[in-house]
Design an enzyme around this catalytic site. Structure first.
Site, PDB file in Angstrom:
ATOM      1  CD  GLU A 154       1.736   0.989  -4.836  1.00  0.00           C
ATOM      2  OE1 GLU A 154       1.071   1.409  -3.857  1.00  0.00           O
ATOM      3  OE2 GLU A 154       1.669   1.493  -5.961  1.00  0.00           O
ATOM      4  CD  GLU A 256      -1.619  -0.404  -9.165  1.00  0.00           C
ATOM      5  OE1 GLU A 256      -1.527   0.840  -8.953  1.00  0.00           O
ATOM      6  OE2 GLU A 256      -1.869  -1.221  -8.261  1.00  0.00           O
TER       7      GLU A 256
END
Length: 452
Positions: A154, A256
């Site tokens: 990220e 995730e």
């Protein structure tokens, strides 16, 4: 020797061979077991007890990993993801225990203070940083159950931070070139992306574009929390994402997942779609966020002491969904070949991938040397480099917002060098540590004294 004596030995050897984890390779847009030839789907959890606020390396502590592996086995997992490890520690015992349990490792190479910074990516991409992540590769390349490395997590978490993308490609390239230069087995290198609607597709294609195969990701993880509660393949947006990533030439999986915006426990009804022909032509499984209960309230278990683990309802729900959901049969409709993506042409900054810092080139021939662990702070080490690379931009903000709380390894800007760092053949970590310890004025005084 009697046959009755030989047979138990043969049986024991066969058992050992069966328990081992053969390397996982990539062909087309899927993972494959090199021993059985079967397609490999990731069934995993994200694993970092303590999170980034209380950072510990869970696979450097045999007591910790042996405790938790029993719960991994109960869930029927074949993969864990760890966000940060101590690259100065020995991981052989835990990696062996994981292998015995048939469990692979997906590993982020960064730590909170040794990563690409969104605020100043050009400075954070330096020789000291590469020494750190190469030392991680040195440690984990020896294990067959190292499934792959993530070059970042990220780093791009909104539109304003998209300009960091060339540095992600640079890290991917450097990792892949280092693995080749050190003559390690081929280990996939990828990136774990935030599910930012405005840029997710463009970023995915950029990471998979260009003529330099080393700068293209081998795999792409997507952190996705769009399926909440009793949703469905269509309502959750999963159907749209399968269509969105169709034709992507590298394996994609959910790095995730597990929305917790639900009353009570998470039902994990998405499992039946993730491991079905609805998604298997594009996706290769995923990892539930996360194993241990932390502040963000995503835990499957609650760890109250070193030897006390309490199973939560989320654990029971996930176990039930996994048990009743087999992998798709055959090859799952994978694609044996898709061409690389087309590079974007409309971004308002240069998409040129930065050159490897000159001071880091020695590592490819001589190795990275020992790691410096969690004390290594590299994000401001550009002061030691004479070839810091900055992406040319026409309209790029000077800073970006922080990442979502669900990410355990996102980087933050650092303003100091680590006093615990030591010198290496291609960096000036030792000098930086001395300056940091004494202060600039005292260091100058010591220099003057040394002249007499």
């Amino acid at each position: 020797m009697k046959i009755s004596t030989i047979l138990p030995v043969v049986a024991a050897l066969a058992s050992i061979t069966k328990a081992a984890t053969p390397p996982i390779n990539i062909s087309g847009n899927a993972f494959w077991d090199t021993e059985t030839g079967e397609r490999f789907y990731i069934r995993g959890v994200d694993y970092q007890p303590g999170g980034s606020s209380d950072l510990e390396d869970p696979i450097a502590d045999e007591e910790v990993c042996s405790r938790d592996i029993e719960y991994f086995k109960e869930l029927g997992l074949n993969t864990i993801r760890v966000y940060s490890v101590d690259n100065s520690a020995d991981h052989s015992k835990c990696m062996s225990l994981l292998s015995d349990a048939g469990i692979y490792l997906l590993l982020d190479v960064n730590t909170p203070d040794a990563a690409i910074s969104r605020i100043n990516p050009g400075c954070s991409y330096n020789a000291d940083y590469l020494q750190h992540i190469f030392a991680v590769v040195d440690e984990f390349s020896q294990y067959n159950n190292t499934l792959g490395f993530f070059a970042g997590n990220e780093v791009v978490n909104d539109v304003d931070s998209l300009y960091t993308a060339p540095y992600i490609k640079a890290v991917v390239r450097d990792l892949k070139k280092y693995i080749k230069a050190r003559d390690y087995r081929s280990i996939p290198v990828g990136y774990s992306a935030a599910d930012v609607a405005e840029v997710r597709v463009e970023l995915a294609h950029y990471l998979n574009c260009g003529n330099d195969t080393d700068a293209r990701v081998d795999m792409l993880g997507v952190n996705d929390y769009s399926w909440c509660g009793q949703s469905s393949f269509v309502v959750s947006g999963y159907q749209q994402k399968v269509q969105m990533y169709a034709g992507y030439s590298a394996p994609i999986f959910l790095s995730e997942f597990g929305c917790n915006k639900v009353p009570g426990s998470r039902p994990f009804t998405e499992i039946s779609s993730i491991y079905s022909l609805q998604m298997s032509s594009v996706f290769s499984g995923g990892l539930v966020y996360e194993y241990s209960q932390e502040e963000a309230d995503y835990g499957l278990v609650n760890i109250t002491s070193s030897n006390n683990v309490t199973i939560l309802q989320d654990f029971t729900n996930l176990k039930g969904e996994y048990e009743k959901t087999p992998n798709p049969s055959g090859d799952g409709g994978y694609s044996s070949y898709d061409p690389p993506s087309q590079c974007p042409t409309s971004w308002n900054f240069s998409i040129t991938v930065p050159d490897t810092p000159k001071k880091a080139l020695t590592y490819f021939d001589n190795g990275a040397g020992e790691g410096w662990g969690f004390d290594d702070t590299t994000e401001s080490s550009c002061d030691d480099d004479d070839d810091t690379y900055y992406v040319s931009t026409s309209n790029v903000p000077s800073s970006s917002s922080t990442t979502s709380s669900s990410s355990s390894s996102s980087s933050t800007a650092s303003s100091s060098s680590s006093a615990a760092s030591s010198s290496s053949s291609s960096s000036s970590k030792g000098d930086a540590a001395i300056i940091s310890a004494f202060g600039y004025s005292n260091f100058a005084l010591l220099f003057l004294i040394s002249l007499f």
